[in-house]
Design a protein around this motif. Structure first.
Motif, PDB file in Angstrom:
ATOM      1  N   GLN A  56     -20.457   5.176 -26.363  1.00 42.16           N
ATOM      2  CA  GLN A  56     -19.922   4.032 -26.314  1.00 42.16           C
ATOM      3  C   GLN A  56     -19.664   3.023 -25.353  1.00 42.16           C
ATOM      4  OE1 GLN A  56     -17.935   3.157 -29.633  1.00 42.16           O
ATOM      5  NE2 GLN A  56     -17.740   0.212 -28.131  1.00 42.16           N
ATOM      6  N   ALA A  57     -21.049   2.081 -25.170  1.00 38.28           N
ATOM      7  CA  ALA A  57     -21.179   1.691 -24.201  1.00 38.28           C
ATOM      8  C   ALA A  57     -20.181   0.404 -24.042  1.00 38.28           C
ATOM      9  CB  ALA A  57     -22.298   1.099 -24.373  1.00 38.28           C
ATOM     10  N   SER A  58     -20.005  -0.613 -22.654  1.00 38.11           N
ATOM     11  CA  SER A  58     -18.333  -1.162 -22.356  1.00 38.11           C
ATOM     12  C   SER A  58     -18.808  -1.851 -21.383  1.00 38.11           C
ATOM     13  CB  SER A  58     -17.289  -0.561 -23.083  1.00 38.11           C
ATOM     14  OG  SER A  58     -17.046   0.612 -21.838  1.00 38.11           O
ATOM     15  N   GLY A  59     -18.607  -3.035 -20.705  1.00 39.87           N
ATOM     16  CA  GLY A  59     -18.349  -3.072 -20.071  1.00 39.87           C
ATOM     17  C   GLY A  59     -19.489  -4.876 -19.728  1.00 39.87           C
ATOM     18  N   GLY A  60     -20.787  -5.114 -20.995  1.00 43.16           N
ATOM     19  CA  GLY A  60     -21.092  -6.294 -20.466  1.00 43.16           C
ATOM     20  C   GLY A  60     -19.999  -7.831 -20.123  1.00 43.16           C
ATOM     21  N   GLY A  61     -20.811  -8.885 -20.753  1.00 40.56           N
ATOM     22  CA  GLY A  61     -20.111 -10.197 -20.637  1.00 40.56           C
ATOM     23  C   GLY A  61     -20.767 -11.147 -19.711  1.00 40.56           C
ATOM     24  N   LEU A  62     -20.619 -11.996 -18.970  1.00 40.22           N
ATOM     25  CA  LEU A  62     -21.311 -13.466 -18.623  1.00 40.22           C
ATOM     26  C   LEU A  62     -20.841 -13.455 -16.952  1.00 40.22           C
ATOM     27  CD1 LEU A  62     -21.735 -15.696 -19.079  1.00 40.22           C
ATOM     28  CD2 LEU A  62     -19.944 -17.177 -19.066  1.00 40.22           C
ATOM     29  N   VAL A  63     -21.905 -13.886 -16.082  1.00 34.19           N
ATOM     30  CA  VAL A  63     -21.767 -13.122 -14.905  1.00 34.19           C
ATOM     31  C   VAL A  63     -22.511 -14.437 -14.448  1.00 34.19           C
ATOM     32  CG1 VAL A  63     -23.661 -11.194 -14.859  1.00 34.19           C
ATOM     33  CG2 VAL A  63     -21.285 -12.009 -12.896  1.00 34.19           C
ATOM     34  N   GLN A  64     -22.254 -15.342 -13.547  1.00 39.41           N
ATOM     35  CA  GLN A  64     -22.980 -15.914 -12.277  1.00 39.41           C
ATOM     36  C   GLN A  64     -24.945 -15.324 -11.921  1.00 39.41           C
ATOM     37  OE1 GLN A  64     -21.256 -17.606 -10.005  1.00 39.41           O
ATOM     38  NE2 GLN A  64     -20.136 -19.393 -12.512  1.00 39.41           N
ATOM     39  N   PRO A  65     -25.120 -16.091 -12.284  1.00 39.66           N
ATOM     40  CA  PRO A  65     -27.317 -15.697 -11.385  1.00 39.66           C
ATOM     41  C   PRO A  65     -26.402 -14.505 -10.001  1.00 39.66           C
ATOM     42  CG  PRO A  65     -27.753 -17.640 -12.249  1.00 39.66           C
ATOM     43  CD  PRO A  65     -26.317 -17.389 -12.384  1.00 39.66           C
ATOM     44  N   GLY A  66     -26.770 -13.706  -9.412  1.00 43.32           N
ATOM     45  CA  GLY A  66     -26.343 -13.566  -8.321  1.00 43.32           C
ATOM     46  C   GLY A  66     -25.087 -12.120  -8.411  1.00 43.32           C
ATOM     47  N   GLY A  67     -24.441 -12.559  -9.343  1.00 42.97           N
ATOM     48  CA  GLY A  67     -23.516 -11.082  -9.709  1.00 42.97           C
ATOM     49  C   GLY A  67     -23.753 -10.046 -10.333  1.00 42.97           C
ATOM     50  N   SER A  68     -22.424  -8.972 -10.186  1.00 43.34           N
ATOM     51  CA  SER A  68     -22.680  -8.111 -10.942  1.00 43.34           C
ATOM     52  C   SER A  68     -21.828  -7.054 -11.707  1.00 43.34           C
ATOM     53  CB  SER A  68     -21.925  -6.953  -9.461  1.00 43.34           C
ATOM     54  OG  SER A  68     -22.645  -7.020  -8.247  1.00 43.34           O
ATOM     55  N   LEU A  69     -22.246  -6.708 -12.354  1.00 43.01           N
ATOM     56  CA  LEU A  69     -21.546  -6.176 -13.819  1.00 43.01           C
ATOM     57  C   LEU A  69     -21.924  -4.425 -13.631  1.00 43.01           C
ATOM     58  CD1 LEU A  69     -21.898  -8.336 -16.859  1.00 43.01           C
ATOM     59  CD2 LEU A  69     -20.009  -8.035 -15.656  1.00 43.01           C
ATOM     60  N   ARG A  70     -20.639  -3.600 -13.766  1.00 39.40           N
ATOM     61  CA  ARG A  70     -21.142  -2.083 -13.827  1.00 39.40           C
ATOM     62  C   ARG A  70     -20.931  -1.646 -16.047  1.00 39.40           C
ATOM     63  NH1 ARG A  70     -18.115   2.877 -11.675  1.00 39.40           N
ATOM     64  NH2 ARG A  70     -15.964   2.111 -13.603  1.00 39.40           N
ATOM     65  N   LEU A  71     -21.650  -1.273 -15.922  1.00 35.78           N
ATOM     66  CA  LEU A  71     -21.588  -0.522 -17.427  1.00 35.78           C
ATOM     67  C   LEU A  71     -21.454   0.656 -17.555  1.00 35.78           C
ATOM     68  CD1 LEU A  71     -24.869  -2.663 -19.090  1.00 35.78           C
ATOM     69  CD2 LEU A  71     -22.843  -3.562 -18.681  1.00 35.78           C
ATOM     70  N   SER A  72     -20.851   0.647 -18.399  1.00 32.79           N
ATOM     71  CA  SER A  72     -20.332   2.611 -18.990  1.00 32.79           C
ATOM     72  C   SER A  72     -20.519   3.025 -20.139  1.00 32.79           C
ATOM     73  CB  SER A  72     -18.686   2.853 -18.692  1.00 32.79           C
ATOM     74  OG  SER A  72     -18.455   2.843 -17.534  1.00 32.79           O
ATOM     75  N   CYS A  73     -21.425   4.087 -19.742  1.00 33.35           N
ATOM     76  CA  CYS A  73     -20.873   4.554 -21.381  1.00 33.35           C
ATOM     77  C   CYS A  73     -20.372   5.774 -21.711  1.00 33.35           C
ATOM     78  CB  CYS A  73     -22.610   4.597 -21.547  1.00 33.35           C
ATOM     79  SG  CYS A  73     -23.622   5.640 -23.228  1.00 33.35           S
ATOM     80  N   ALA A  74     -19.759   6.225 -22.706  1.00 30.99           N
ATOM     81  CA  ALA A  74     -18.387   7.834 -22.733  1.00 30.99           C
ATOM     82  C   ALA A  74     -19.911   8.048 -23.807  1.00 30.99           C
ATOM     83  CB  ALA A  74     -17.641   7.232 -23.200  1.00 30.99           C
ATOM     84  N   ALA A  75     -20.139   9.946 -23.979  1.00 32.98           N
ATOM     85  CA  ALA A  75     -19.976  10.597 -24.135  1.00 32.98           C
ATOM     86  C   ALA A  75     -19.553  10.925 -25.452  1.00 32.98           C
ATOM     87  CB  ALA A  75     -21.786  10.718 -24.266  1.00 32.98           C
ATOM     88  N   SER A  76     -19.465  11.506 -27.029  1.00 34.63           N
ATOM     89  CA  SER A  76     -18.400  12.057 -27.667  1.00 34.63           C
ATOM     90  C   SER A  76     -19.197  13.374 -27.771  1.00 34.63           C
ATOM     91  CB  SER A  76     -17.828  11.428 -28.655  1.00 34.63           C
ATOM     92  OG  SER A  76     -16.654  10.946 -28.340  1.00 34.63           O
ATOM     93  N   VAL A  77     -19.488  14.600 -26.746  1.00 30.00           N
ATOM     94  CA  VAL A  77     -20.080  15.652 -27.250  1.00 30.00           C
ATOM     95  C   VAL A  77     -19.713  16.143 -26.160  1.00 30.00           C
ATOM     96  CG1 VAL A  77     -21.689  14.951 -25.732  1.00 30.00           C
ATOM     97  CG2 VAL A  77     -22.462  16.370 -27.251  1.00 30.00           C
ATOM     98  N   ARG A  78     -19.542  17.842 -26.989  1.00 26.07           N
ATOM     99  CA  ARG A  78     -19.143  18.996 -25.486  1.00 26.07           C
ATOM    100  C   ARG A  78     -19.790  19.302 -24.752  1.00 26.07           C
ATOM    101  NH1 ARG A  78     -17.722  23.836 -29.150  1.00 26.07           N
ATOM    102  NH2 ARG A  78     -18.006  24.853 -27.121  1.00 26.07           N
ATOM    103  N   THR A  79     -21.734  19.251 -24.519  1.00 28.06           N
ATOM    104  CA  THR A  79     -22.046  19.694 -23.878  1.00 28.06           C
ATOM    105  C   THR A  79     -23.271  17.862 -23.465  1.00 28.06           C
ATOM    106  OG1 THR A  79     -24.478  19.698 -25.282  1.00 28.06           O
ATOM    107  CG2 THR A  79     -22.194  21.541 -25.283  1.00 28.06           C
ATOM    108  N   PHE A  80     -22.162  17.041 -22.525  1.00 25.34           N
ATOM    109  CA  PHE A  80     -23.132  16.080 -22.227  1.00 25.34           C
ATOM    110  C   PHE A  80     -23.940  16.348 -21.234  1.00 25.34           C
ATOM    111  CE2 PHE A  80     -23.420  11.951 -20.950  1.00 25.34           C
ATOM    112  CZ  PHE A  80     -23.097  11.616 -20.011  1.00 25.34           C
TER     113      PHE A  80
END
Length: 121
Positions: free
Chosen positions: A4-28
């Motif tokens: 499950q990825a999240s964290g996207g959005g609209l940002v101005q040039p030069g800006g920052s974002l952090r994406l996350s990806c949560a995994a549903s698995v016992r042996t990540f």
């Protein structure tokens, strides 16, 4: 493996974002993780990958020095910190998991649903 990825959005040039990806698995920690992106009309392209322990990373030349991939195996999560964003970084970003370390999207068996990143003023 469900991602499950999240964290996207609209940002101005030069800006920052952090994406996350949560995994549903016992042996990540058994999986190598990758981030890919796909812009309209283009093929899915490699962005970054990280080894199972997090000790080895790989980046596309276009993002090297601006993006950082990391993972927290205690939280079953991989991150993509994106700094100094450019309009050409606009794309849908996907996380992926596999038991092999690769920059080729065809290698990865498991994919998240994607999160939109738009860099625009």
């Amino acid at each position: 493996v469900q991602l499950q990825a999240s964290g996207g959005g609209l940002v101005q040039p030069g800006g920052s974002l952090r994406l996350s990806c949560a995994a549903s698995v016992r042996t990540f920690s058994s999986y190598y993780m990758g981030w890919f992106r796909q812009a309209p009309g283009k093929e899915r392209a490699f962005v970054a990958a990280i080894s199972r322990s997090g000790g080895t990373t790989s980046y596309a030349d276009s993002v090297k020095g601006r993006f950082t991939i990391s993972r927290d195996n205690t939280k079953n999560t991989v991150y993509l910190q994106m700094d100094r964003l450019k309009p050409e970084d606009t794309a849908v970003y996907y996380c992926a998991a596999d038991r092999a370390f690769s920059s080729s999207p065809g290698i990865y068996d498991y994919w998240g649903q994607g999160t939109q990143v738009t860099v625009s003023s």
